[in-house]
Design an enzyme around this catalytic site. Structure first.
Site, short mmCIF file in Angstrom:
data_model
loop_
_atom_site.label_atom_id
_atom_site.label_comp_id
_atom_site.label_asym_id
_atom_site.label_seq_id
_atom_site.Cartn_x
_atom_site.Cartn_y
_atom_site.Cartn_z
N TYR A 184 -1.08 -0.42 10.69
CA TYR A 184 -1.18 -0.89 9.30
C TYR A 184 0.06 -0.50 8.49
CZ TYR A 184 -3.39 -1.11 4.59
OH TYR A 184 -3.71 -1.38 3.28
N SER A 223 0.85 -1.20 0.00
CA SER A 223 0.00 0.00 0.00
C SER A 223 0.88 1.24 0.00
CB SER A 223 -0.87 0.02 1.26
OG SER A 223 -1.46 1.30 1.44
N1 LIG Z 1 -8.92 -0.86 -0.54
C1 LIG Z 1 -7.89 -0.02 -0.47
O1 LIG Z 1 -8.06 1.21 -0.54
C2 LIG Z 1 -6.50 -0.57 -0.34
C3 LIG Z 1 -5.43 0.33 -0.50
C4 LIG Z 1 -4.14 -0.13 -0.39
C5 LIG Z 1 -3.90 -1.48 -0.14
N2 LIG Z 1 -4.95 -2.33 0.01
C6 LIG Z 1 -4.64 -3.73 0.29
O2 LIG Z 1 -5.33 -4.55 -0.64
C7 LIG Z 1 -5.53 -5.84 -0.07
C8 LIG Z 1 -6.96 -6.28 -0.30
O3 LIG Z 1 -7.81 -5.43 0.45
P1 LIG Z 1 -9.27 -5.00 -0.02
O4 LIG Z 1 -9.28 -3.52 -0.07
O5 LIG Z 1 -9.68 -5.78 -1.21
O6 LIG Z 1 -10.13 -5.36 1.28
P2 LIG Z 1 -11.03 -6.62 1.68
O7 LIG Z 1 -12.18 -6.73 0.76
O8 LIG Z 1 -11.29 -6.44 3.13
O9 LIG Z 1 -10.07 -7.85 1.42
C9 LIG Z 1 -9.22 -8.41 2.38
C10 LIG Z 1 -9.28 -9.91 2.20
O10 LIG Z 1 -8.27 -10.50 3.01
C11 LIG Z 1 -8.81 -11.66 3.61
N3 LIG Z 1 -8.15 -11.90 4.88
C12 LIG Z 1 -8.06 -11.06 5.94
N4 LIG Z 1 -7.41 -11.65 6.95
C13 LIG Z 1 -7.06 -12.89 6.51
C14 LIG Z 1 -6.39 -13.99 7.09
N5 LIG Z 1 -5.89 -13.93 8.35
N6 LIG Z 1 -6.23 -15.11 6.36
C15 LIG Z 1 -6.72 -15.19 5.11
N7 LIG Z 1 -7.37 -14.19 4.50
C16 LIG Z 1 -7.54 -13.06 5.20
C17 LIG Z 1 -10.30 -11.37 3.81
O11 LIG Z 1 -11.07 -12.58 3.76
P3 LIG Z 1 -11.56 -13.35 5.10
O12 LIG Z 1 -12.11 -12.31 6.00
O13 LIG Z 1 -12.54 -14.33 4.59
O14 LIG Z 1 -10.34 -14.03 5.65
C18 LIG Z 1 -10.61 -10.49 2.60
O15 LIG Z 1 -11.13 -11.25 1.54
C19 LIG Z 1 -5.13 -5.72 1.41
O16 LIG Z 1 -3.83 -6.24 1.60
C20 LIG Z 1 -5.12 -4.21 1.64
O17 LIG Z 1 -4.25 -3.83 2.69
C21 LIG Z 1 -6.25 -1.91 -0.09
#
Ligand SMILES: NC(=O)c1ccc[n+]([C@@H]2O[C@H](COP(=O)([O-])OP(=O)(O)OC[C@H]3O[C@@H](n4cnc5c(N)ncnc54)[C@H](OP(=O)(O)O)[C@@H]3O)[C@@H](O)[C@H]2O)c1
Length: 252
Positions: free
Chosen positions: A152, A139
């Site tokens: 984070y 990120s």
């Molecule tokens: N959205 C943004 O603005 C943004 C910006 C920068 C970076 N990111 C990064 O992008 C990635 C995806 O995030 P997202 O925005 O798509 O959010 P999200 O929809 O909340 O996705 C996160 C996913 O990670 C899984 N997860 C969480 N803890 C886990 C664990 N212990 N073991 C296995 N799976 C786990 C969750 O599934 P379960 O709950 O079923 O485990 C969920 O499907 C993350 O690394 C986030 O930090 C997002």
């Protein structure tokens, strides 16, 4: 005539957000995709939306043995992995009155060690084949310290450093590594955010940018571009300018 074999990917956090959208895109492009996450029903929903070529492998990324066994199972059931996208992550804002070491440990276990576990799980096979592509979703919060991201941000900074460090050795062995540094993207993770989210990107556009970056095997994949380039500029500022500028933008 030779038939083109489907390429095979493993995506963690494939039950929602960026992981789910990338899974659907890869499946549409003819890939076979294994998806992992803790909630089996979320993974089944991704498989249902794809209507073929997506296979659920529930696990917790912080469980190293489960990650190793799952990587081996995917290779024996679907075939040799070409791509692993280590995307699973969590993010909680930290204020001084809820600052607990447990929160920091949980972020490290999932966001940082979860990725390290994924690399461990695929590395031996990738090295044997002198092939494979590892994509780490970090990120822009890893570029520099920003308000309320004390739990984070350091995990994402660690991931960027990890990718830079490993690239020297992996490249020599024919293994690709990329680090994806998104700005704000509309996903379940950001849905409840009450903070300003400049340049908030639509999930579809973000997924297209991520897919293009993976196909081009770029080392760093960024989106939305203008916002990330601005933050790269902030990264170069001396502290005397950095703190007042970030205060002005965030109101903190
Ligand atoms: N959205 C943004 O603005 C943004 C910006 C920068 C970076 N990111 C990064 O992008 C990635 C995806 O995030 P997202 O925005 O798509 O959010 P999200 O929809 O909340 O996705 C996160 C996913 O990670 C899984 N997860 C969480 N803890 C886990 C664990 N212990 N073991 C296995 N799976 C786990 C969750 O599934 P379960 O709950 O079923 O485990 C969920 O499907 C993350 O690394 C986030 O930090 C997002």
């Amino acid at each position: 005539m030779q038939t083109k074999l489907a390429r095979i990917a493993w995506i963690t956090g494939g039950g929602s957000g960026i992981g789910q959208a990338l899974t659907l895109k890869l499946a549409r492009e003819g890939w076979k995709v294994a998806v992992s996450g803790r909630r089996p029903e979320a993974l089944q929903e991704t498989a249902r939306l794809a209507a073929g070529n997506v296979y659920a492998y529930p696990l917790d990324v912080s469980d190293l043995e489960a990650m190793r066994q799952t990587a081996a199972r995917i290779e024996s059931e679907l075939g040799p992995l070409d791509l692993v996208v280590l995307n699973a992550g969590m993010g909680q804002f930290v204020k001084l009155d809820n600052l607990r070491a447990e929160t920091f440990a949980a972020h490290m276990r999932v966001n940082y060690l979860g990725v390290v576990n994924g690399i461990d799980a695929v590395l031996a096979a990738f090295r044997r084949r002198h092939a494979g592509h590892i994509v780490i979703v970090a990120s822009v919060a890893g570029y520099r310290g920003v308000p309320r991201a004390a739990a984070y941000g350091p995990t994402k900074a660690a991931l960027i450093n990890l990718a830079e460090s490993l690239r020297f050795d992996l490249e020599r062995e024919g293994i690709r590594i990329s680090v994806c540094n998104p700005g704000f993207v509309e996903t379940p993770m950001t849905a409840g955010n009450r903070v300003p989210m400049p340049f908030l990107m639509n999930l579809q556009a973000a997924t297209e940018a991520l897919y293009r970056g993976i196909m081009k095997q770029k080392f760093e994949i960024i989106f939305p571009r203008r916002f990330v380039l601005l933050l790269k500029l902030f990264r170069c500022l001396p502290y005397a300018l950095y703190f007042p500028v970030i205060r002005k933008f965030t109101g903190r």
